[in-house]
Structure formats: structure tokens, C-alpha cells
Design an enzyme around this catalytic site. Structure first.
Site, PDB file in Angstrom:
ATOM      1  N   SER A 241      42.094  46.532  30.123  1.00 38.35           N
ATOM      2  CA  SER A 241      42.627  46.832  28.783  1.00 38.35           C
ATOM      3  C   SER A 241      42.796  45.553  27.964  1.00 38.35           C
ATOM      4  O   SER A 241      42.448  45.509  26.769  1.00 38.35           O
ATOM      5  CB  SER A 241      43.947  47.601  28.863  1.00 38.35           C
ATOM      6  OG  SER A 241      44.875  46.924  29.673  1.00 38.35           O
ATOM      7  N   HIS A 271      42.520  52.166  36.264  1.00 39.97           N
ATOM      8  CA  HIS A 271      43.431  51.246  35.560  1.00 39.97           C
ATOM      9  C   HIS A 271      44.730  52.009  35.258  1.00 39.97           C
ATOM     10  O   HIS A 271      45.340  52.567  36.164  1.00 39.97           O
ATOM     11  CB  HIS A 271      42.692  50.727  34.317  1.00 39.97           C
ATOM     12  CG  HIS A 271      43.334  49.570  33.616  1.00 39.97           C
ATOM     13  ND1 HIS A 271      44.299  48.779  34.166  1.00 39.97           N
ATOM     14  CD2 HIS A 271      43.120  49.070  32.350  1.00 39.97           C
ATOM     15  CE1 HIS A 271      44.662  47.847  33.301  1.00 39.97           C
ATOM     16  NE2 HIS A 271      43.966  48.007  32.188  1.00 39.97           N
ATOM     17  N   HIS A 318      44.129  46.399  44.386  1.00 36.66           N
ATOM     18  CA  HIS A 318      44.113  45.643  43.134  1.00 36.66           C
ATOM     19  C   HIS A 318      42.926  44.701  43.122  1.00 36.66           C
ATOM     20  O   HIS A 318      42.516  44.199  44.176  1.00 36.66           O
ATOM     21  CB  HIS A 318      45.415  44.836  42.949  1.00 36.66           C
ATOM     22  CG  HIS A 318      45.656  44.455  41.537  1.00 36.66           C
ATOM     23  ND1 HIS A 318      45.140  43.304  40.985  1.00 36.66           N
ATOM     24  CD2 HIS A 318      46.311  45.100  40.539  1.00 36.66           C
ATOM     25  CE1 HIS A 318      45.496  43.250  39.714  1.00 36.66           C
ATOM     26  NE2 HIS A 318      46.200  44.327  39.409  1.00 36.66           N
ATOM     27  N   ARG A 327      55.640  43.904  40.362  1.00 39.05           N
ATOM     28  CA  ARG A 327      56.083  44.963  39.431  1.00 39.05           C
ATOM     29  C   ARG A 327      56.486  46.206  40.233  1.00 39.05           C
ATOM     30  O   ARG A 327      57.390  46.938  39.841  1.00 39.05           O
ATOM     31  CB  ARG A 327      54.967  45.285  38.429  1.00 39.05           C
ATOM     32  CG  ARG A 327      54.543  44.066  37.607  1.00 39.05           C
ATOM     33  CD  ARG A 327      53.304  44.350  36.775  1.00 39.05           C
ATOM     34  NE  ARG A 327      52.150  44.670  37.603  1.00 39.05           N
ATOM     35  CZ  ARG A 327      50.973  45.035  37.140  1.00 39.05           C
ATOM     36  NH1 ARG A 327      50.768  45.146  35.829  1.00 39.05           N
ATOM     37  NH2 ARG A 327      49.957  45.313  37.956  1.00 39.05           N
ATOM     38  N   ASP A 373      51.494  50.954  39.608  1.00 40.49           N
ATOM     39  CA  ASP A 373      51.497  52.396  39.345  1.00 40.49           C
ATOM     40  C   ASP A 373      52.019  53.229  40.512  1.00 40.49           C
ATOM     41  O   ASP A 373      52.277  54.422  40.354  1.00 40.49           O
ATOM     42  CB  ASP A 373      50.076  52.843  38.981  1.00 40.49           C
ATOM     43  CG  ASP A 373      49.572  52.110  37.750  1.00 40.49           C
ATOM     44  OD1 ASP A 373      50.339  52.010  36.777  1.00 40.49           O
ATOM     45  OD2 ASP A 373      48.430  51.627  37.755  1.00 40.49           O
TER      46      ASP A 373
HETATM   47  N1  HAX Z   1      41.992  53.829  48.282  1.00 39.37           N
HETATM   48  C1  HAX Z   1      40.794  53.959  48.890  1.00 39.37           C
HETATM   49  N2  HAX Z   1      39.808  53.055  48.808  1.00 39.37           N
HETATM   50  C2  HAX Z   1      40.061  51.950  48.112  1.00 39.37           C
HETATM   51  C3  HAX Z   1      41.291  51.702  47.480  1.00 39.37           C
HETATM   52  C4  HAX Z   1      42.286  52.711  47.571  1.00 39.37           C
HETATM   53  N3  HAX Z   1      43.453  52.594  46.954  1.00 39.37           N
HETATM   54  N4  HAX Z   1      41.252  50.501  46.881  1.00 39.37           N
HETATM   55  C5  HAX Z   1      40.015  50.004  47.103  1.00 39.37           C
HETATM   56  N5  HAX Z   1      39.288  50.878  47.840  1.00 39.37           N
HETATM   57  C6  HAX Z   1      37.888  50.779  48.219  1.00 39.37           C
HETATM   58  C7  HAX Z   1      37.031  50.660  46.964  1.00 39.37           C
HETATM   59  O1  HAX Z   1      36.821  51.941  46.389  1.00 39.37           O
HETATM   60  C8  HAX Z   1      35.776  50.016  47.521  1.00 39.37           C
HETATM   61  O2  HAX Z   1      35.039  50.998  48.217  1.00 39.37           O
HETATM   62  P1  HAX Z   1      33.419  51.026  48.174  1.00 39.37           P
HETATM   63  O3  HAX Z   1      32.982  49.699  48.704  1.00 39.37           O
HETATM   64  O4  HAX Z   1      33.060  52.171  49.055  1.00 39.37           O
HETATM   65  O5  HAX Z   1      33.027  51.221  46.741  1.00 39.37           O
HETATM   66  C9  HAX Z   1      36.348  49.044  48.550  1.00 39.37           C
HETATM   67  O6  HAX Z   1      37.654  49.551  48.907  1.00 39.37           O
HETATM   68  C10 HAX Z   1      36.495  47.615  48.056  1.00 39.37           C
HETATM   69  O7  HAX Z   1      37.275  47.624  46.879  1.00 39.37           O
HETATM   70  P2  HAX Z   1      38.228  46.383  46.525  1.00 39.37           P
HETATM   71  O8  HAX Z   1      37.325  45.191  46.362  1.00 39.37           O
HETATM   72  O9  HAX Z   1      39.321  46.287  47.487  1.00 39.37           O
HETATM   73  O10 HAX Z   1      38.855  46.816  45.141  1.00 39.37           O
HETATM   74  P3  HAX Z   1      38.284  46.626  43.652  1.00 39.37           P
HETATM   75  O11 HAX Z   1      38.663  45.274  43.187  1.00 39.37           O
HETATM   76  O12 HAX Z   1      36.861  47.003  43.578  1.00 39.37           O
HETATM   77  O13 HAX Z   1      39.100  47.740  42.878  1.00 39.37           O
HETATM   78  C11 HAX Z   1      41.008  49.011  42.306  1.00 39.37           C
HETATM   79  C12 HAX Z   1      40.471  47.617  42.596  1.00 39.37           C
HETATM   80  C13 HAX Z   1      42.407  48.880  41.759  1.00 39.37           C
HETATM   81  C14 HAX Z   1      40.122  49.679  41.261  1.00 39.37           C
HETATM   82  C15 HAX Z   1      41.011  49.835  43.625  1.00 39.37           C
HETATM   83  O14 HAX Z   1      41.864  49.216  44.562  1.00 39.37           O
HETATM   84  C16 HAX Z   1      41.404  51.276  43.431  1.00 39.37           C
HETATM   85  O15 HAX Z   1      40.532  52.110  43.137  1.00 39.37           O
HETATM   86  N6  HAX Z   1      42.737  51.617  43.596  1.00 39.37           N
HETATM   87  C17 HAX Z   1      43.228  52.957  43.335  1.00 39.37           C
HETATM   88  C18 HAX Z   1      43.387  53.198  41.840  1.00 39.37           C
HETATM   89  C19 HAX Z   1      44.546  52.405  41.289  1.00 39.37           C
HETATM   90  O16 HAX Z   1      45.641  52.407  41.817  1.00 39.37           O
HETATM   91  N7  HAX Z   1      44.326  51.743  40.162  1.00 39.37           N
HETATM   92  C20 HAX Z   1      45.378  50.968  39.464  1.00 39.37           C
HETATM   93  C21 HAX Z   1      45.249  49.475  39.651  1.00 39.37           C
HETATM   94  C22 HAX Z   1      46.318  48.680  38.934  1.00 39.37           C
HETATM   95  C23 HAX Z   1      46.148  48.814  37.469  1.00 39.37           C
HETATM   96  O17 HAX Z   1      45.200  48.367  36.858  1.00 39.37           O
HETATM   97  N8  HAX Z   1      47.047  49.480  36.853  1.00 39.37           N
HETATM   98  O18 HAX Z   1      46.916  49.766  35.568  1.00 39.37           O
END
Ligand code: HAX
Length: 435
Positions: A241, A271, A318, A327, A373
Site C-alpha cells: 500500500s 496485505h 511476512h 504490532r 492482522d
Molecule cells: N500460511 C501458509 N503458507 C504460507 C503462509 C501462511 N501464513 N505464509 C507463507 N506461506 C507460503 C507461501 O504461500 C509460499 O508458498 P509457495 O512457495 O507454495 O508459493 C511460501 O510459504 C513462501 O512464502 P514466504 O516467502 O514465506 O512469504 P512471502 O514473502 O512470499 O509472503 C505473505 C508473505 C504475508 C504474503 C505470506 O506470509 C502470507 O500469505 N500470509 C498470510 C496472509 C497474511 O497474513 N497477510 C498479511 C501480511 C501482513 C500485512 O501486510 N498486513 O497488512
């Protein structure tokens, strides 16, 4: 807000001169290289942007102008002797790098109150939307409708000098921040409370008045809002964002256009929308297990079922952090102090024990810990704000403080249009075969 504006301009002018000299004398110095993994993996960690208001460390979490969350909780002014920091103080800190006095924070609160009027056409625009339009969609539409008020757009059309961009951006940012709680509470009341709107209470601060206009009378809920609107405000510049606001702003789109773009990015489930997804997932778990007091084994099974369906566990993981998000910790401390017997909060604490080892066991998740979150929804549910589709709007109101303070800096420092380089897969393969 002449003092704040003057302070900001003096500091920004000095830094602008310094950065121009750095660019001239040391512009060729190489800071980092970019790996193939970064090109294919969402540009993780590529240092390519200046963002003054906060900085994120993978282990320590966020620091706002050098201050950690526990430090800002302690040092920022409080409203009428309360315990939680005033977001007004954080905006001041992010904009000029100084902790404001109590009087300064209160003066900023008064200033935002004076600027809070929202023209009727914004409400008419919202009223024309179907009631079931997602609150985040309503929020961005409301902000876009308000763009008619942009001082920057008006002055640019009249032929404003580059030297004045910061001034018009400061005015737009102050106005927009002042009006956001009015728009957000209007969306909440029209969507969930039959358009039974509540007038502002001018004796309250920005957060307290927001809580009041949403319809919450419990003073602990107002305290929660102060904490909530403070800790969600900024997470350095690379998050989706913030980066969106920065990118769109770099085209000299005004603060309204830039902020609305950022809100569309916050509305993604990876996000900001994760805050609604967490509580939706917890509610579904409670429903499918048929109990509000699930055992650890029941929760473990539900987590595995979610993963087996190819879904993520919302609220965990994250892109930068590698520890429990401070947080999350701040919200846990709040809950421990105010509502430690809440059933839904207890489930969130149970998840904190159970989810990380399971995610670690997958062998691919880089950060198995909870993010911001994971906790927020449970506290809101406890106080009666159960309409989780609204949660990301609360996040958005807070995020305005950081991204708009940063936008003021971008305009004051005269940052140019953002234009990184993309490559095709063909180019990448050629480059690798030649290396
Ligand atoms: N549950 C299951 N699998 C997860 C996961 C979770 N909470 N977090 C990461 N992974 C998976 C990813 O999907 C990815 O899988 P693939 O290789 O099969 O695609 C793998 O683990 C590696 O990912 P990563 O490198 O650890 O994480 P990224 O940096 O790519 O993504 C995210 C970070 C926050 C998007 C991710 O951890 C996620 O999807 N979390 C759940 C959604 C969430 O809580 N989002 C909010 C984040 C905070 C924020 O921005 N708030 O606004």
C-alpha cells in the site's frame, strides 16, 4: 498548523540540499545488486526508495523515526491522561522527526477537527452504491469523490511552481486525514446500522471522535482505537500500500488519487484484507467445530485442513519480518490488560502457540510468526465491532498517517517520477546463458 508546516519545510529544505549534493557527488556509488531470485520473487529486499517516516527490521520490527512501538507507547502524548498514544503525535513525529509536546498534539487534533467537513456530494456518491458493496470499495470511492477538494490539483491546473508542490501536498494530506474518520464512519453506519449516522463530538481527539461516530461508547474502545490507529500507520515504504501511494504520487497525482490507489492495494488478502480473513477463518473454525473453546488438537486439525485446501493461514507470515510482529505483541498486551477473559482473544492466543510449529514444519514458510492482522479482529469482536468486512477500512484510516507524511516528503524533496526497469523472460534467459 503553521508551526508544523514551518518545521517540516525547514527540515525538508535542508535535507533536499543535502540529498542533491549526495546525488551529484556520490550518485555512482553502488549500494546493492539484484539477484535473479529478486527479479522473479516480488523484488524482496531491493533497496530502491527513500522513505523517511519509518524503517522495518526483520528481527526488531518497525521503528518510527527510530522509536520502537514500546517507545512510542511510552513517549507520545496521551489523550486526557489515558494510557494509549495519540496518533496525532505519531503523525507529528513521522513528519518532522520530533516527539511533539502534549500541547502540540492537541493543537493538531484541533486542526484536524477544523478540517473535517466532508462535502455532501461524497455522501451522495456513497449512497448511490449498493449497500453490500465491500466497505473497502466504498472507502476508495469515497476518497475519489473527495478528490474534487484537492488543492494540489487546483493549483497545478493554475500553474503552480515546483517549489510549492510540498505546500499543496501538505494541505491536501492534512485535509484528507481530517476527513477520513468521517467517511469511514459514514460507510460503517450506512452499511451496518441503517444509515443511522452520529454527529462528531468536537470535545474528543481524532481517534476518540472516530470511535464515537462509529457508535462505540466504551472509553476502552476509544483507547483501543488510539493504539490501533497508531500501530497500523506505517511500515516503511516497500509494503504494497505504501509503495503504491509512493508510485502513484510520483506522477504528481494528488494526495487523494495516490492514497485511493494505495487503499486498493491494502484491500488485497495478502496485505490489509488479511485482518478480515483472520476473523472470518476463526469464525468458520468455531462454527465447524461447534465450540468456542476448541482443544489444541481440534485447532491443529483445522489448520491442516486449511493448508490441504491450498490456502494460507491468514495473519501468519511476512515478507520482511522474521519474528512475532511487535504490532501483534502490542495488541496482545492491550488484550491482556483490558480483556484477558475474552473467548475469542483466547483462541487467538491458542493459535499463537499452535500455528508457528505447523508452518515451520512445511519447510518453506520464511516467517511462521503472527503479523499485525492475527490479533486485531478478536479485540474488535470483543468490543462489539463484529462486521469484519469493515476491518480493513480501520487499517486504511491509520495507514493514511504514514503514507501521506511520506508523500509530503517526496514532494518536498522533489523526487522524480518512479520508473524501474522490467525485463522479459527471454532477456533473463539470454543474460544467464551468457554469464
Ligand atoms: N500460511 C501458509 N503458507 C504460507 C503462509 C501462511 N501464513 N505464509 C507463507 N506461506 C507460503 C507461501 O504461500 C509460499 O508458498 P509457495 O512457495 O507454495 O508459493 C511460501 O510459504 C513462501 O512464502 P514466504 O516467502 O514465506 O512469504 P512471502 O514473502 O512470499 O509472503 C505473505 C508473505 C504475508 C504474503 C505470506 O506470509 C502470507 O500469505 N500470509 C498470510 C496472509 C497474511 O497474513 N497477510 C498479511 C501480511 C501482513 C500485512 O501486510 N498486513 O497488512
Amino acid at each position: 498548523m503553521d508551526i508544523l508546516k514551518k518545521k517540516f519545510h525547514e527540515k525538508a529544505s535542508a535535507l533536499k540540499a543535502e540529498l542533491r549534493a549526495i546525488a551529484k557527488e556520490q550518485g555512482g556509488t553502488q549500494l546493492d545488486t539484484v539477484s535473479v531470485k529478486q527479479v522473479l520473487g516480488g523484488m524482496r529486499g531491493v533497496k530502491s526508495m527513500l522513505w523517511e517516516t519509518s524503517q522495518l527490521d526483520a528481527q526488531e520490527g518497525i521503528r518510527f523515526r527510530g522509536y520502537s512501538i514500546p517507545e512510542i507507547k511510552e513517549k507520545l502524548p496521551k489523550f486526557k491522561g489515558g494510557k494509549e498514544p495519540m496518533p496525532e503525535g505519531l503523525f507529528w513525529l513521522m513528519l518532522v522527526g520530533e516527539i511533539p509536546t502534549q500541547e502540540e498534539a492537541e493543537a493538531l487534533s484541533d486542526e484536524w477537527e477544523k478540517r473535517a467537513h466532508v462535502p455532501e456530494h461524497v455522501f451522495n456518491t456513497l449512497n448511490n452504491l449498493p449497500k453490500d458493496t465491500h466497505p473497502m470499495t466504498q472507502f476508495t470511492i469515497g476518497i475519489m469523490a473527495l478528490q474534487s477538494e484537492s488543492i494540489f490539483a487546483k493549483r497545478y491546473a493554475e500553474g503552480m511552481s515546483k517549489n510549492d508542490y510540498w505546500d499543496a501536498t501538505f494541505e491536501d494530506s492534512m485535509n484528507l486525514i481530517a476527513k477520513l474518520p468521517v467517511i469511514a464512519s459514514n460507510i460503517y453506519r450506512r452499511t451496518y446500522h441503517n444509515s443511522d449516522f452520529i454527529d462528531a463530538d468536537t470535545s474528543l481527539d481524532w481517534s476518540g471522535n472516530f470511535a464515537h461516530m462509529l457508535g462505540f461508547k466504551d472509553s476502552d474502545f476509544s483507547s483501543l482505537m488510539r493504539l490501533y490507529l497508531t500501530i497500523h500507520a506505517d511500515h516503511e515504504g516497500g509494503n504494497a500500500s505504501a509503495h503504491t501511494v509512493h508510485l502513484v504520487g510520483s506522477t504528481l497525482s494528488d494526495a487523494y488519487n495516490s492514497f485511493a490507489a494505495g487503499m486498493n492495494s491494502l484491500a488485497g488478502p495478502l496485505h490489509g484484507l488479511a485482518n478480515q480473513e483472520v476473523i472470518k477463518w476463526v469464525f468458520r473454525m468455531i462454527e465447524s467445530l461447534g465450540t468456542t473453546e476448541p482443544t489444541d488438537d481440534q485447532i491443529k486439525q483445522y489448520i491442516h485442513d486449511t493448508l490441504d485446501k491450498g490456502q494460507v493461514i491468514p495473519g501468519y507470515g511476512h515478507a520482511v519480518l522474521r519474528q512475532p510482529d511487535p504490532r501483534f505483541v502490542a495488541q496482545r498486551e492491550f488484550a491482556k490488560e483490558y480483556i484477558k477473559d475474552s473467548e475469542i482473544v483466547k483462541i487467538v492466543w491458542q493459535l499463537f502457540d499452535i500455528v508457528p510449529p505447523i508452518l515451520q514444519g512445511l519447510g518453506k514458510v520464511k516467517n511462521p510468526w503472527p503479523n499485525v492482522d492475527a490479533h486485531s479482529g478478536a479485540i474488535l469482536v470483543h468490543y462489539g465491532l463484529k462486521e469484519y468486512s469493515f476491518y480493513t477500512v480501520l487499517f486504511g484510516v491509520s495507514r493514511a498517517l504514514g503514507v501521506l507524511a511520506a508523500l509530503c516528503w517526496s514532494r518536498a524533496l522533489g523526487f522524480p517520477l518512479e520508473r524501474p526497469k522490467s525485463v522479459t523472460s527471454e532477456w533473463l534467459k539470454n543474460e544467464l546463458s551468457n554469464s
